[in-house]
Write an enzyme that holds these catalytic residues in place. Structure first.
Site, short mmCIF file in Angstrom:
data_model
loop_
_atom_site.label_atom_id
_atom_site.label_comp_id
_atom_site.label_asym_id
_atom_site.label_seq_id
_atom_site.Cartn_x
_atom_site.Cartn_y
_atom_site.Cartn_z
N ASP A 154 0.81 -1.24 0.00
CA ASP A 154 0.00 0.00 0.00
C ASP A 154 0.84 1.28 0.00
O ASP A 154 0.41 2.31 0.53
CB ASP A 154 -0.98 0.04 1.20
CG ASP A 154 -2.10 -0.98 1.07
OD1 ASP A 154 -2.05 -1.83 0.15
OD2 ASP A 154 -3.04 -0.93 1.89
N ARG B 269 0.47 -9.75 -5.94
CA ARG B 269 1.40 -10.81 -5.55
C ARG B 269 1.33 -11.98 -6.53
O ARG B 269 2.36 -12.55 -6.91
CB ARG B 269 1.08 -11.26 -4.12
CG ARG B 269 1.57 -10.24 -3.11
CD ARG B 269 0.76 -10.18 -1.84
NE ARG B 269 0.65 -8.77 -1.45
CZ ARG B 269 1.57 -8.11 -0.76
NH1 ARG B 269 2.64 -8.73 -0.31
NH2 ARG B 269 1.43 -6.82 -0.51
N LYS C 166 4.56 -10.72 3.85
CA LYS C 166 3.15 -10.94 3.51
C LYS C 166 3.03 -11.80 2.25
O LYS C 166 3.48 -11.40 1.18
CB LYS C 166 2.47 -9.59 3.30
CG LYS C 166 1.03 -9.67 2.84
CD LYS C 166 0.40 -8.30 2.83
CE LYS C 166 -0.95 -8.29 2.16
NZ LYS C 166 -1.60 -6.98 2.23
N ASP D 188 2.85 -2.89 -3.96
CA ASP D 188 1.84 -3.80 -4.51
C ASP D 188 0.63 -3.08 -5.09
O ASP D 188 -0.10 -3.63 -5.91
CB ASP D 188 1.39 -4.83 -3.47
CG ASP D 188 0.58 -4.22 -2.34
OD1 ASP D 188 0.74 -3.02 -2.06
OD2 ASP D 188 -0.21 -4.96 -1.72
N ASN D 189 0.35 -1.87 -4.58
CA ASN D 189 -0.78 -1.07 -5.09
C ASN D 189 -0.66 0.32 -4.49
O ASN D 189 0.20 0.58 -3.65
CB ASN D 189 -2.13 -1.72 -4.75
CG ASN D 189 -2.30 -2.07 -3.29
OD1 ASN D 189 -2.31 -3.25 -2.93
ND2 ASN D 189 -2.41 -1.08 -2.42
MG MG Z 1 -1.59 -3.75 -0.70
#
Ligand code: MG
Length: 482
Positions: free
Chosen positions: A36, A78, A127, A269-270
């Site tokens: 994030d 991912r 994660k 990741d985003n």
């Molecule tokens: Mg994320």
């Protein structure tokens, strides 16, 4: 005298490759994957409130990739990084929850499995989030070892033993600890220690380190050494801890003289989870955040460093993304990805090494779940469906309607001016790409989607307290028989 057999015998003793140089050493690959983190959350991409001296230095020693795409949410990104495929191709459209029946199909070939074929030691830290059932864990998907929280740090369930909300911390496939919210403030320190230990252990062979940080996903839990230190609240504190962590990894590579044998990629990741207010990052000047296919949801701050190979202070503006990491790593290891099963990513090592300036991909596709919402080619992005600005409570649906909207990202990065009326030929060209990709991977009957993994009886990884019983609904009167 018969000289020929003698000559052949002599030749047989000469190694055929004697005149060729030895094959290039396979580089170590370190992927640092933040959760994030928005486009503008680190110094090289414009952050000023939190300080990121290690990432500033990493960018000055390496390359900034300004058009690097992840996916709108965690699990999809991912899956893309691990398989080189759009999430829709491998049936990972959204986020997996704890104890769910689905995960990344073990039949897919992950970056770890591909590199193991080339003799790599592999470790996943942090994660995971592509399925928490034993069949889906990192140690079943090509990683020799795993240490981490296997999904998002807010996916807490009450422990049966203590009644406190916790997330599991796994070592390989075993739950080592249950972490309360408070205990999460040591998670980055612990991940970093594991990463350094792995680098020391694996230093004599090529290795893949996939370090997928829990930070900066909410709840925001910076370590004690960082809490209150930044000028941007606890969010900035946690970014500064990630900067410290990255610095420790780069320092260790230098100390072990692995610098010139190691490609390090730092990315996210985003985009930022905008509804979280001060606990969210920033994607400025991009539009939108996490959960969105506007640029702010999917275009992420990315740095690649490999001294002696990647030009210091360089910038790559070509379209790249997480789907390209697998084929790139395999190419650098001296291999090629087989033509089947199909992947979507391409080898971007020519871009990294300064041997190319154009993206090897024809286009980039923006999926939201199984919907294809936009396609980009060169500077042009065509939105073919409404796009939410971000995700979560209170987010209003996009009112743009369903007519295609065209943006020129080089002229206007913030996606405000719809140019569809002025360039019908570009709209038509991109619409064809979108139509073809929709038939392949999107919607209800795609031609080329592969199945997710599925288990029959999923379970939580630890005993959780039972939910309080729901109040019973009054029974409906039985429907009278016709
Ligand atoms: Mg994320």
């Amino acid at each position: 005298m018969k000289p020929i057999p003698f000559l052949l015998a002599a030749l047989a003793l000469v190694p055929l490759h004697a005149a060729e140089p030895p094959p290039p050493a396979k580089p170590n690959i370190v992927i640092i994957f933040i959760d994030d983190m928005g486009y503008a959350d680190i110094g090289p991409y414009g952050a000023t409130k939190q300080k990121t001296p290690n990432l500033d230095r990493m960018a000055s020693e390496g390359m900034k990739l300004t058009n690097f795409y992840a996916a709108p949410v965690c699990s999809v990104s991912r899956a893309q990084l691990l398989t080189g495929c759009y999430g829709a191709r491998v049936s990972v459209p959204g986020v997996f929850g704890p104890g769910g029946k689905n995960g990344l199909n073990p039949a897919e070939h992950t970056i770890a499995e591909r590199l193991k074929e080339h003799g790599y030691a592999t470790m996943c830290i942090g994660k995971w989030h592509v399925g928490d059932q034993p069949e889906f864990l990192p140690t079943r998907q090509g990683f020799d070892h795993y240490f981490g929280i296997p999904y998002s740090n807010d996916m807490q369930k009450k422990s049966a033993a203590t009644g406190k909300p916790v997330v599991p911390l796994l070592r390989d496939d075993q739950v080592e600890e249950l972490l309360t919210d408070e205990a999460q403030n040591r998670i980055e320190e612990r991940y970093t220690a594991e990463a350094l230990k792995f680098i020391h252990t694996a230093k004599d062979q090529p290795f893949l380190l996939y370090l997928a940080h829990t930070a900066v996903h909410t709840p925001i839990r910076p370590g004690a050494a960082f809490a209150g230190k930044s000028n941007n609240g606890r969010f900035g504190d946690w970014v500064e801890e990630l900067d410290w962590s990255t610095g420790r990894i780069l320092d260790t590579l230098r100390e072990l003289k692995l610098d010139e044998r190691t490609l390090v990629i730092f990315t996210s990741d985003n985009g930022p989870w905008l509804i979280k207010g001060a606990d969210a990052g920033s994607a400025a000047p991009l539009r939108g955040g996490k959960g969105s296919t506007w640029e702010g949801g999917v275009r992420v701050p990315t740095i690649a460093r490999w001294p002696g190979k990647i030009a210091p202070g360089s910038v790559c503006d070509a379209i790249t993304g997480t789907i390209d990491l697998l084929p790139t790593a395999v190419a650098l290891a001296g291999g090629t990805v087989p033509a089947a099963p199909v992947i979507d990513g391409r080898d971007i090592s020519p871009l990294l090494l300064g041997k190319a300036t154009q993206s090897p991909r024809e286009a980039h596709y923006y999926f939201h779940g199984y919907n294809l919402e936009a396609v980009r080619q060169g500077p042009w992005k065509l939105a073919v469906a409404p796009q939410n600005e971000t995700m979560g409570k209170g987010v209003l649906p996009d009112a743009s309607g369903t007519a295609p909207r065209l943006y020129n990202l080089e002229q206007e990065i913030g996606e405000n001016t719809n140019l569809a009326d002025k360039h019908p030929e570009i709209v038509a060209k991109l619409q064809t790409l979108a139509t073809n990709m929709t038939a392949e991977l999107a919607g209800k009957e795609p031609s080329a989607r592969r199945p997710a993994g599925e288990v029959a009886k999923p379970q939580l990884l630890y005993p959780a307290a039972a939910n309080p019983p729901r109040p019973k609904k009054p029974k409906k009167p039985a429907t009278p028989a016709p």
